[in-house]
Design a protein around this motif. Sequence first.
Motif, PDB file in Angstrom:
ATOM      1  N   ALA A   4      -9.917  10.430   0.963  1.00 50.70           N
ATOM      2  CA  ALA A   4     -10.852  11.394   0.371  1.00 50.70           C
ATOM      3  C   ALA A   4     -10.580  11.585  -1.124  1.00 50.70           C
ATOM      4  CB  ALA A   4     -10.769  12.732   1.097  1.00 50.70           C
ATOM      5  N   ALA A   5      -9.335  11.390  -1.526  1.00 46.70           N
ATOM      6  CA  ALA A   5      -8.967  11.528  -2.940  1.00 46.70           C
ATOM      7  C   ALA A   5      -9.304  10.280  -3.750  1.00 46.70           C
ATOM      8  CB  ALA A   5      -7.474  11.840  -3.066  1.00 46.70           C
ATOM      9  N   ALA A  18       0.228  10.234  -9.661  1.00 47.22           N
ATOM     10  CA  ALA A  18      -0.765  10.297 -10.737  1.00 47.22           C
ATOM     11  C   ALA A  18      -1.929  11.236 -10.415  1.00 47.22           C
ATOM     12  CB  ALA A  18      -1.306   8.898 -11.011  1.00 47.22           C
ATOM     13  N   THR A  19      -1.905  11.841  -9.226  1.00 46.67           N
ATOM     14  CA  THR A  19      -2.996  12.726  -8.806  1.00 46.67           C
ATOM     15  C   THR A  19      -2.413  14.104  -8.491  1.00 46.67           C
ATOM     16  OG1 THR A  19      -4.017  10.769  -7.793  1.00 46.67           O
ATOM     17  CG2 THR A  19      -5.002  12.890  -7.255  1.00 46.67           C
ATOM     18  N   PRO A  20      -2.149  14.920  -9.511  1.00 47.71           N
ATOM     19  CA  PRO A  20      -1.505  16.214  -9.278  1.00 47.71           C
ATOM     20  C   PRO A  20      -2.359  17.189  -8.467  1.00 47.71           C
ATOM     21  CG  PRO A  20      -2.106  15.962 -11.586  1.00 47.71           C
ATOM     22  CD  PRO A  20      -2.382  14.657 -10.920  1.00 47.71           C
ATOM     23  N   ALA A  21      -3.674  16.982  -8.451  1.00 46.85           N
ATOM     24  CA  ALA A  21      -4.539  17.869  -7.657  1.00 46.85           C
ATOM     25  C   ALA A  21      -4.308  17.685  -6.155  1.00 46.85           C
ATOM     26  CB  ALA A  21      -6.002  17.601  -7.990  1.00 46.85           C
ATOM     27  N   LEU A  22      -3.754  16.558  -5.779  1.00 42.55           N
ATOM     28  CA  LEU A  22      -3.468  16.278  -4.370  1.00 42.55           C
ATOM     29  C   LEU A  22      -2.009  16.639  -4.104  1.00 42.55           C
ATOM     30  CD1 LEU A  22      -4.638  15.100  -1.761  1.00 42.55           C
ATOM     31  CD2 LEU A  22      -3.929  12.856  -2.541  1.00 42.55           C
ATOM     32  N   SER A  23      -1.789  17.766  -3.440  1.00 39.02           N
ATOM     33  CA  SER A  23      -0.426  18.208  -3.166  1.00 39.02           C
ATOM     34  C   SER A  23      -0.284  18.521  -1.685  1.00 39.02           C
ATOM     35  CB  SER A  23      -0.076  19.431  -4.006  1.00 39.02           C
ATOM     36  OG  SER A  23      -0.912  20.507  -3.661  1.00 39.02           O
ATOM     37  N   GLY A  24       0.944  18.696  -1.267  1.00 38.02           N
ATOM     38  CA  GLY A  24       1.202  18.971   0.146  1.00 38.02           C
ATOM     39  C   GLY A  24       1.314  17.678   0.934  1.00 38.02           C
ATOM     40  N   PRO A  25       1.358  17.801   2.245  1.00 39.53           N
ATOM     41  CA  PRO A  25       1.543  16.610   3.081  1.00 39.53           C
ATOM     42  C   PRO A  25       0.338  15.669   3.033  1.00 39.53           C
ATOM     43  CG  PRO A  25       1.408  18.608   4.426  1.00 39.53           C
ATOM     44  CD  PRO A  25       1.303  19.028   3.016  1.00 39.53           C
ATOM     45  N   VAL A  26       0.629  14.390   2.921  1.00 38.69           N
ATOM     46  CA  VAL A  26      -0.390  13.343   2.913  1.00 38.69           C
ATOM     47  C   VAL A  26       0.111  12.221   3.822  1.00 38.69           C
ATOM     48  CG1 VAL A  26      -1.585  11.641   1.486  1.00 38.69           C
ATOM     49  CG2 VAL A  26      -1.112  13.915   0.568  1.00 38.69           C
ATOM     50  N   ASN A  27      -0.736  11.776   4.727  1.00 38.82           N
ATOM     51  CA  ASN A  27      -0.371  10.667   5.617  1.00 38.82           C
ATOM     52  C   ASN A  27      -0.517   9.348   4.871  1.00 38.82           C
ATOM     53  OD1 ASN A  27       0.060  12.330   7.881  1.00 38.82           O
ATOM     54  ND2 ASN A  27      -2.122  12.343   8.317  1.00 38.82           N
ATOM     55  N   VAL A  28       0.586   8.671   4.653  1.00 38.15           N
ATOM     56  CA  VAL A  28       0.554   7.351   4.023  1.00 38.15           C
ATOM     57  C   VAL A  28       0.624   6.333   5.155  1.00 38.15           C
ATOM     58  CG1 VAL A  28       1.663   5.777   2.399  1.00 38.15           C
ATOM     59  CG2 VAL A  28       1.614   8.234   1.919  1.00 38.15           C
ATOM     60  N   VAL A  29      -0.555   6.072   5.709  1.00 43.98           N
ATOM     61  CA  VAL A  29      -0.726   5.098   6.787  1.00 43.98           C
ATOM     62  C   VAL A  29      -1.994   4.319   6.502  1.00 43.98           C
ATOM     63  CG1 VAL A  29       0.469   6.476   8.542  1.00 43.98           C
ATOM     64  CG2 VAL A  29      -1.993   6.727   8.243  1.00 43.98           C
ATOM     65  N   ASP A  75       0.812  -1.213   0.000  1.00 41.16           N
ATOM     66  CA  ASP A  75       0.000   0.000   0.000  1.00 41.16           C
ATOM     67  C   ASP A  75       0.847   1.264   0.000  1.00 41.16           C
ATOM     68  OD1 ASP A  75      -2.530  -1.136  -0.219  1.00 41.16           O
ATOM     69  OD2 ASP A  75      -2.729  -1.413   1.939  1.00 41.16           O
ATOM     70  N   ALA A  76       2.004   1.227   0.612  1.00 41.22           N
ATOM     71  CA  ALA A  76       2.892   2.400   0.584  1.00 41.22           C
ATOM     72  C   ALA A  76       3.342   2.684  -0.848  1.00 41.22           C
ATOM     73  CB  ALA A  76       4.093   2.188   1.498  1.00 41.22           C
ATOM     74  N   CYS A  77       3.711   1.642  -1.577  1.00 41.65           N
ATOM     75  CA  CYS A  77       4.132   1.819  -2.980  1.00 41.65           C
ATOM     76  C   CYS A  77       2.958   2.243  -3.851  1.00 41.65           C
ATOM     77  CB  CYS A  77       4.745   0.519  -3.506  1.00 41.65           C
ATOM     78  SG  CYS A  77       6.316   0.102  -2.731  1.00 41.65           S
ATOM     79  N   ARG A  78       1.792   1.626  -3.637  1.00 43.84           N
ATOM     80  CA  ARG A  78       0.604   2.005  -4.406  1.00 43.84           C
ATOM     81  C   ARG A  78       0.207   3.444  -4.116  1.00 43.84           C
ATOM     82  NH1 ARG A  78      -3.726  -0.153  -2.847  1.00 43.84           N
ATOM     83  NH2 ARG A  78      -4.891   0.377  -4.738  1.00 43.84           N
ATOM     84  N   ALA A  79       0.322   3.871  -2.859  1.00 41.87           N
ATOM     85  CA  ALA A  79      -0.011   5.253  -2.493  1.00 41.87           C
ATOM     86  C   ALA A  79       0.946   6.230  -3.171  1.00 41.87           C
ATOM     87  CB  ALA A  79       0.026   5.426  -0.977  1.00 41.87           C
ATOM     88  N   ALA A  80       2.220   5.887  -3.236  1.00 40.47           N
ATOM     89  CA  ALA A  80       3.194   6.757  -3.925  1.00 40.47           C
ATOM     90  C   ALA A  80       2.825   6.902  -5.398  1.00 40.47           C
ATOM     91  CB  ALA A  80       4.603   6.200  -3.767  1.00 40.47           C
ATOM     92  N   ASP A  81       2.476   5.792  -6.045  1.00 42.45           N
ATOM     93  CA  ASP A  81       2.038   5.848  -7.447  1.00 42.45           C
ATOM     94  C   ASP A  81       0.777   6.692  -7.585  1.00 42.45           C
ATOM     95  OD1 ASP A  81       4.108   4.272  -8.378  1.00 42.45           O
ATOM     96  OD2 ASP A  81       2.931   2.417  -8.396  1.00 42.45           O
TER      97      ASP A  81
END
Length: 110
Positions: free
Chosen positions: A91-92, A24-35, A14-20
């Motif tokens: 949410a994204a 691929a989601t440029p509208a989502l920027s800034g800090p994101v919790n990958v947990v 899931d960490a690798c999938r979240a990075a991808d």
Amino acid sequence: GNGRQYMSWVSITDACRAADFLLATPALSGPVNVVAPVPVTNAQFTRDFAHALHRPAIFPAPAFTLRLAFGQLADEMLLSSARVLPARLTAAGFHFTHPTLPAALTALLK
């Protein structure tokens, strides 16, 4: 410690999938919790991990022993609590392959 400390975790898949997903989601920027979306207490993590390894988890580590062995690092890394959620990621539209710890451990140890 007492085992009631929350800890966030995420499977490597899931960490690798979240990075991808983030790339691929440029509208989502800034800090994101990958947990993962289901944080667990230290006691639950220990039970689930021991169960996945088919090993007993009998004795908790006393806080004073951890402080003796690790000093201030024990309070900062082992005895602190953080219940972090992936609110912006979900949410994204991101969906986790392993949303629960038992599922992640089962997949990891196959």
